[in-house]
Design a protein around this motif. Structure first.
Motif, short mmCIF file in Angstrom:
data_model
loop_
_atom_site.label_atom_id
_atom_site.label_comp_id
_atom_site.label_asym_id
_atom_site.label_seq_id
_atom_site.Cartn_x
_atom_site.Cartn_y
_atom_site.Cartn_z
N ASN A 92 -36.94 -27.41 -25.28
CA ASN A 92 -35.91 -28.45 -25.34
C ASN A 92 -34.53 -27.80 -25.20
O ASN A 92 -34.20 -26.92 -26.02
CB ASN A 92 -36.03 -29.15 -26.69
CG ASN A 92 -35.07 -30.27 -26.92
OD1 ASN A 92 -34.21 -30.56 -26.11
ND2 ASN A 92 -35.22 -30.93 -28.06
N VAL A 135 -42.97 -32.99 -28.23
CA VAL A 135 -42.66 -33.71 -26.99
C VAL A 135 -43.92 -34.13 -26.24
O VAL A 135 -43.96 -35.21 -25.66
CB VAL A 135 -41.74 -32.86 -26.10
CG1 VAL A 135 -41.61 -33.44 -24.70
CG2 VAL A 135 -40.36 -32.74 -26.74
N SER A 152 -33.97 -39.27 -23.17
CA SER A 152 -35.24 -39.66 -23.77
C SER A 152 -35.59 -41.03 -23.22
O SER A 152 -34.87 -42.00 -23.47
CB SER A 152 -35.13 -39.72 -25.30
OG SER A 152 -36.29 -40.30 -25.85
#
Length: 373
Positions: free
Chosen positions: A144, A172, A353
């Motif tokens: 990330n 994730v 996201s």
């Protein structure tokens, strides 16, 4: 059974006494024991809601056992509690920034060496390991916010050859898309606050182990000592969220891929970071290790620099400008502003996201924000 079936039915968990299809919420701290009955346990050690979460997530991951915590950070602290002065921990250079900072600070206080290596370069990992001293290798898949994908099987081989344990933060990808334990990981961590819950209203963490050995017993004991077990109400909400995990992951993965493909080559974008793209440098490893999609997270690096990225985020109307991930609503953020001083995040990067909205609405919002002067 398929994970979607297991999740939808919570693996046939019901409220035992009544047969209710929705498990009941039991907030009791302790229990009256009839006769010679075995103790159920004090709430600081266990509760029925946490046990239901643990059984379900362990099954999904193919693990020997799971432990539910008040947050992903609490799960992390339980792992760190098993280290001793003089031990060495190896982290990926792309580790989630907040976990990296916490682990480095913990190491400095408790005389535990912490170093970094690029986990997508196995030679770098091999050179950084200290056989006999390295106790923990902390990976993240994908990392990330650049969504880089390590070769988890090879990473596990190197880790075990050095006498260490491999932990993979799989927040994730979730157990719907990947099973790191089957690729050689010893522990899997989920910030269940994110996709596992999926509604943006619960703090939770889960650890899953491949082998319930003595180290696992110490980890669970640390949870009891810290008082960081997942409380009953949060466990009840998390079970509610887990029911829809498979369909949510399918939807956000499909939409993220569509957006990533549509924005490739956009005049304002220097790079789209998403392992589902056929020309992404991590696509081959993602295809080999993931099932049923590539997840709902992607990032855009803009050509215009940091100021342009901040302006684009402010122009978005459908995306909400906020930090976090894994909820029903799509979020956008200028990641460097969130991480702050010391961040290695590219200045012009926007992290997205992808939620459950209609893909055309999200794509139209991005294109409109990118098109403004």
């Amino acid at each position: 059974m398929h994970p979607a079936t297991v999740l939808a039915q919570l693996d046939h968990v019901t409220d035992g006494p009544t047969g209710g299809l929705v498990p009941a919420l039991h907030p009791a701290l302790t229990h009256v024991l009839p006769g010679e009955a075995a103790a159920v346990g004090y709430a600081r050690s266990t509760n029925s809601g946490a046990r239901a979460v643990e059984a379900l997530v362990a099954k999904l991951e193919g693990g020997a056992a799971a432990a539910a915590f008040t947050s992903g950070s609490a799960a992390m602290q339980a792992v760190l509690a098993g280290l001793s002065p003089g031990d060495h921990v190896l982290l990926d250079t792309g580790i989630y920034y907040e976990f990296g900072r916490i682990i480095v600070a913990f190491g400095a206080r408790w005389q535990i060496a912490v170093s970094f290596a690029d986990f997508c370069e196995l030679d770098s990992v091999a050179a950084a390991l200290l056989p006999g001293r390295t106790k923990l290798v902390w990976a993240e898949c994908p990392s990330n916010p650049l969504w880089r994908v390590p070769d988890m099987s090879s990473l596990a081989d190197l880790t075990h050859a050095a006498g260490a344990k491999l932990l993979v933060d799989a927040t994730v990808i979730t157990p719907v898309l990947c099973h790191p334990l089957s690729l050689g990981a010893d522990l899997v961590l989920h910030s269940a606050t994110k996709y596992l819950n999926g509604h943006g209203d619960v703090l939770a963490g889960v650890l899953v182990t491949a082998d319930a050995d003595n180290i696992w017993a110490e980890l669970v004991a640390a949870r009891t000592a810290h008082g960081s077990i997942l409380p009953p109400f949060e466990a009840w909400l998390l079970l509610r969220g887990l029911r829809t995990l498979a369909v949510r992951m399918a939807r956000c993965s499909q939409t993220a891929l569509a957006i990533a493909e549509a924005l490739q080559g956009h005049a304002a974008i220097a790079a789209v970071h998403y392992p589902g793209l056929a020309d992404d440098p991590h696509h081959a490893l993602a295809r080999a290790q993931f099932q049923a999609g590539f997840g709902g997270m992607l990032s855009l690096t803009l050509k215009g620099g940091e100021a342009d990225a901040i302006k684009v985020c402010a122009r978005l109307q459908v995306f909400r400008q906020s930090t976090s991930l894994g909820g029903p609503e799509s979020l956008a953020e200028h990641r460097l502003s969130t991480e702050g001083a010391g961040s290695l995040c590219p200045p012009a990067l926007i992290r997205l996201s992808i939620g459950l909205e209609e893909a055309s609405d999200l794509l139209g919002d991005l294109r409109a924000a990118l098109a403004c002067d």
